[in-house]
Design an enzyme around this catalytic site. Structure first.
Site, PDB file in Angstrom:
ATOM      1  N   ARG A  26      42.520  47.617  27.224  1.00  0.00           N
ATOM      2  CA  ARG A  26      42.083  48.921  26.719  1.00  0.00           C
ATOM      3  C   ARG A  26      43.232  49.901  26.543  1.00  0.00           C
ATOM      4  O   ARG A  26      43.227  50.732  25.630  1.00  0.00           O
ATOM      5  CB  ARG A  26      41.043  49.500  27.706  1.00  0.00           C
ATOM      6  CG  ARG A  26      40.645  50.942  27.475  1.00  0.00           C
ATOM      7  CD  ARG A  26      39.728  51.431  28.594  1.00  0.00           C
ATOM      8  NE  ARG A  26      40.341  51.286  29.907  1.00  0.00           N
ATOM      9  CZ  ARG A  26      41.205  52.153  30.428  1.00  0.00           C
ATOM     10  NH1 ARG A  26      41.577  53.217  29.738  1.00  0.00           N
ATOM     11  NH2 ARG A  26      41.706  51.962  31.645  1.00  0.00           N
ATOM     12  N   ARG A 181      20.309  41.292  54.525  1.00  0.00           N
ATOM     13  CA  ARG A 181      21.232  40.895  53.454  1.00  0.00           C
ATOM     14  C   ARG A 181      21.240  41.923  52.324  1.00  0.00           C
ATOM     15  O   ARG A 181      21.722  41.647  51.231  1.00  0.00           O
ATOM     16  CB  ARG A 181      20.839  39.511  52.929  1.00  0.00           C
ATOM     17  CG  ARG A 181      20.990  38.397  53.962  1.00  0.00           C
ATOM     18  CD  ARG A 181      20.700  37.034  53.350  1.00  0.00           C
ATOM     19  NE  ARG A 181      19.289  36.846  53.052  1.00  0.00           N
ATOM     20  CZ  ARG A 181      18.401  36.315  53.897  1.00  0.00           C
ATOM     21  NH1 ARG A 181      18.785  35.935  55.111  1.00  0.00           N
ATOM     22  NH2 ARG A 181      17.133  36.154  53.537  1.00  0.00           N
ATOM     23  N   ARG A 182      20.745  43.115  52.638  1.00  0.00           N
ATOM     24  CA  ARG A 182      20.625  44.153  51.606  1.00  0.00           C
ATOM     25  C   ARG A 182      21.510  45.370  51.883  1.00  0.00           C
ATOM     26  O   ARG A 182      21.251  46.454  51.357  1.00  0.00           O
ATOM     27  CB  ARG A 182      19.161  44.588  51.481  1.00  0.00           C
ATOM     28  CG  ARG A 182      18.234  43.440  51.106  1.00  0.00           C
ATOM     29  CD  ARG A 182      16.786  43.890  51.046  1.00  0.00           C
ATOM     30  NE  ARG A 182      15.898  42.765  50.742  1.00  0.00           N
ATOM     31  CZ  ARG A 182      14.578  42.862  50.625  1.00  0.00           C
ATOM     32  NH1 ARG A 182      13.997  44.044  50.786  1.00  0.00           N
ATOM     33  NH2 ARG A 182      13.848  41.795  50.344  1.00  0.00           N
ATOM     34  N   CYS A 201      36.019  50.597  38.834  1.00  0.00           N
ATOM     35  CA  CYS A 201      36.740  49.323  38.920  1.00  0.00           C
ATOM     36  C   CYS A 201      36.268  48.548  40.146  1.00  0.00           C
ATOM     37  O   CYS A 201      36.019  47.356  40.075  1.00  0.00           O
ATOM     38  CB  CYS A 201      38.245  49.564  38.988  1.00  0.00           C
ATOM     39  SG  CYS A 201      38.909  50.325  37.498  1.00  0.00           S
ATOM     40  N   ARG A 221      35.608  44.560  39.697  1.00  0.00           N
ATOM     41  CA  ARG A 221      35.538  43.954  38.356  1.00  0.00           C
ATOM     42  C   ARG A 221      36.899  43.957  37.671  1.00  0.00           C
ATOM     43  O   ARG A 221      37.225  43.067  36.884  1.00  0.00           O
ATOM     44  CB  ARG A 221      34.532  44.699  37.474  1.00  0.00           C
ATOM     45  CG  ARG A 221      34.982  46.108  37.123  1.00  0.00           C
ATOM     46  CD  ARG A 221      34.212  46.752  35.980  1.00  0.00           C
ATOM     47  NE  ARG A 221      34.767  48.080  35.729  1.00  0.00           N
ATOM     48  CZ  ARG A 221      35.742  48.336  34.863  1.00  0.00           C
ATOM     49  NH1 ARG A 221      36.283  47.362  34.148  1.00  0.00           N
ATOM     50  NH2 ARG A 221      36.187  49.575  34.703  1.00  0.00           N
ATOM     51  N   ASP A 224      44.037  46.494  39.052  1.00  0.00           N
ATOM     52  CA  ASP A 224      45.451  46.725  38.756  1.00  0.00           C
ATOM     53  C   ASP A 224      46.221  46.290  40.001  1.00  0.00           C
ATOM     54  O   ASP A 224      46.279  47.012  40.996  1.00  0.00           O
ATOM     55  CB  ASP A 224      45.652  48.209  38.446  1.00  0.00           C
ATOM     56  CG  ASP A 224      47.104  48.613  38.246  1.00  0.00           C
ATOM     57  OD1 ASP A 224      48.008  47.818  38.565  1.00  0.00           O
ATOM     58  OD2 ASP A 224      47.331  49.751  37.787  1.00  0.00           O
ATOM     59  N   ASN A 232      43.172  49.897  47.224  1.00  0.00           N
ATOM     60  CA  ASN A 232      41.803  49.412  47.407  1.00  0.00           C
ATOM     61  C   ASN A 232      41.646  48.670  48.725  1.00  0.00           C
ATOM     62  O   ASN A 232      40.642  48.840  49.432  1.00  0.00           O
ATOM     63  CB  ASN A 232      41.397  48.502  46.253  1.00  0.00           C
ATOM     64  CG  ASN A 232      41.527  49.137  44.885  1.00  0.00           C
ATOM     65  OD1 ASN A 232      42.014  48.498  43.948  1.00  0.00           O
ATOM     66  ND2 ASN A 232      41.127  50.396  44.747  1.00  0.00           N
ATOM     67  N   ILE A 263      48.188  42.048  36.244  1.00  0.00           N
ATOM     68  CA  ILE A 263      49.466  42.738  36.383  1.00  0.00           C
ATOM     69  C   ILE A 263      49.841  43.263  35.003  1.00  0.00           C
ATOM     70  O   ILE A 263      49.932  42.489  34.040  1.00  0.00           O
ATOM     71  CB  ILE A 263      50.558  41.789  36.905  1.00  0.00           C
ATOM     72  CG1 ILE A 263      50.195  41.276  38.304  1.00  0.00           C
ATOM     73  CG2 ILE A 263      51.920  42.491  36.929  1.00  0.00           C
ATOM     74  CD1 ILE A 263      51.117  40.171  38.806  1.00  0.00           C
ATOM     75  N   ALA A 317      48.492  53.110  33.793  1.00  0.00           N
ATOM     76  CA  ALA A 317      47.890  52.875  32.476  1.00  0.00           C
ATOM     77  C   ALA A 317      46.597  53.672  32.381  1.00  0.00           C
ATOM     78  O   ALA A 317      45.686  53.473  33.175  1.00  0.00           O
ATOM     79  CB  ALA A 317      47.616  51.388  32.273  1.00  0.00           C
TER      80      ALA A 317
END
Length: 318
Positions: A26, A181-182, A201, A221, A224, A232, A263, A317
């Protein structure tokens, strides 16, 4: 030698460099990308703040607390000199009728290749940040990023207009039904993607309780690898610590699952510099408060014995 946290991150970098696919993106920067990867971090062995380059815990923590508060305006971040979301707010501002300065079209790329333009850009950004901090009306109009992470975590709105606090609900579920499990929080709200300065992201995370320990798995998803992933890792490790404390649990693992891990082409030299370094022992985290997770401040958090190599700069970016 590498500690286990740095080793996991380095293995991701090396694998993407070795077998990744060359792709357009993008931002028109170009990437080397791998689809599907997973890292695991045992949080009982320390706090996963990478040591082969300096990672600012202050930036990590203030951004996470911003999410937890349900805030979406960069004014809070700028009060802590946290600039990691500035470009997206600035981009909205320069596209508005309010902006009457020099042409800032494609400022991300132009600032890298044109020194004269870069000086203009830095001056306009400086003025923008100052107005966000000093003028609440301006900040309300141009500092807000739309329905990004904090809004989805704390105030998800369904098709009928009902409001739902995902984070608070998950914490209550962990306390009262730990085997469920929720225990899931999603930032990916398809009906509101167009209202976000940047679609999420790191899109969804799930908690798992076993033997009095809380583990967290994140699905990201888009990752970087050089600029984003170290933040993160530390951010979701910190979130796991905070929720574990809130629920009277110890910490278990942070599991980091990637979709498109990439990358950027203009980060390759920086990555290779980092990969050539040895690591230090990982630091530890201290939470110096019994406040609720919803009331805790950056000043209540402390990283102990953090030793690292110098930071490595690279362009973002946009």
């Amino acid at each position: 030698m590498l500690n286990s946290f740095d080793a996991a991150y380095h293995s991701l970098c090396e694998e993407v460099l070795e077998i990744g696919n060359t792709r357009n993106d993008r931002t028109n920067t170009g990437t080397i990308s791998k689809f599907g990867h997973q890292l695991r971090f045992d949080l009982s062995k320390g706090f996963p703040l990478l040591t082969t380059k300096k990672v600012s815990f202050k930036l990590v923590a203030t951004e996470l607390l911003w999410f937890i508060k349900g805030d979406t305006n960069i004014q809070y971040l700028l009060k802590y000199n946290n600039n990691i979301w500035n470009e997206w707010a600035f981009e909205n501002y320069i596209k508005s009728d309010e902006y009457n300065g020099p042409d800032m079209t494609d400022f991300g790329h132009r600032a890298l290749s044109d020194p004269e333009f870069n000086e203009q850009y830095k001056e306009q950004m400086k003025q923008f940040k100052q107005r966000i901090l000093e003028d609440d009306t301006f900040a309300k109009q141009f500092g807000d990023l739309g329905n990004v992470y904090g809004k989805q975590w704390r105030d998800w709105v369904d098709k009928d207009g009902n409001h739902f606090d995902q984070l608070k609900t998950v914490i209550e579920q962990i306390k009262h039904n730990p085997d469920s499990r929720r225990h899931i929080v999603s930032a990916w709200n398809p009906t509101e993607i167009d209202t976000m300065a940047l679609p999420p992201c790191h899109t969804m995370f799930q908690f798992y309780v076993q033997d009095g320990k809380l583990s967290c798995q994140l699905y990201q998803r888009s990752a970087d690898i050089f600029l984003g992933v170290p933040f993160n890792i530390a951010s979701y490790a910190l979130l796991t610590h905070l929720i574990a404390k809130e629920c009277g649990l110890e910490v278990g693992e942070f599991v980091h699952t990637f979709g498109d891990a990439h990358i950027y082409s203009n980060h390759i030299d920086a990555i290779q510099t980092q990969l050539a370094r040895e690591s230090f022992n990982p630091p530890t985290l201290k939470i110096n408060s019994d406040k609720s997770i919803f009331d805790i401040n950056y000043e209540d958090l402390e990283i102990v014995d953090y030793e690292s190599h110098p930071a490595i700069k690279a362009p973002i970016a946009v």
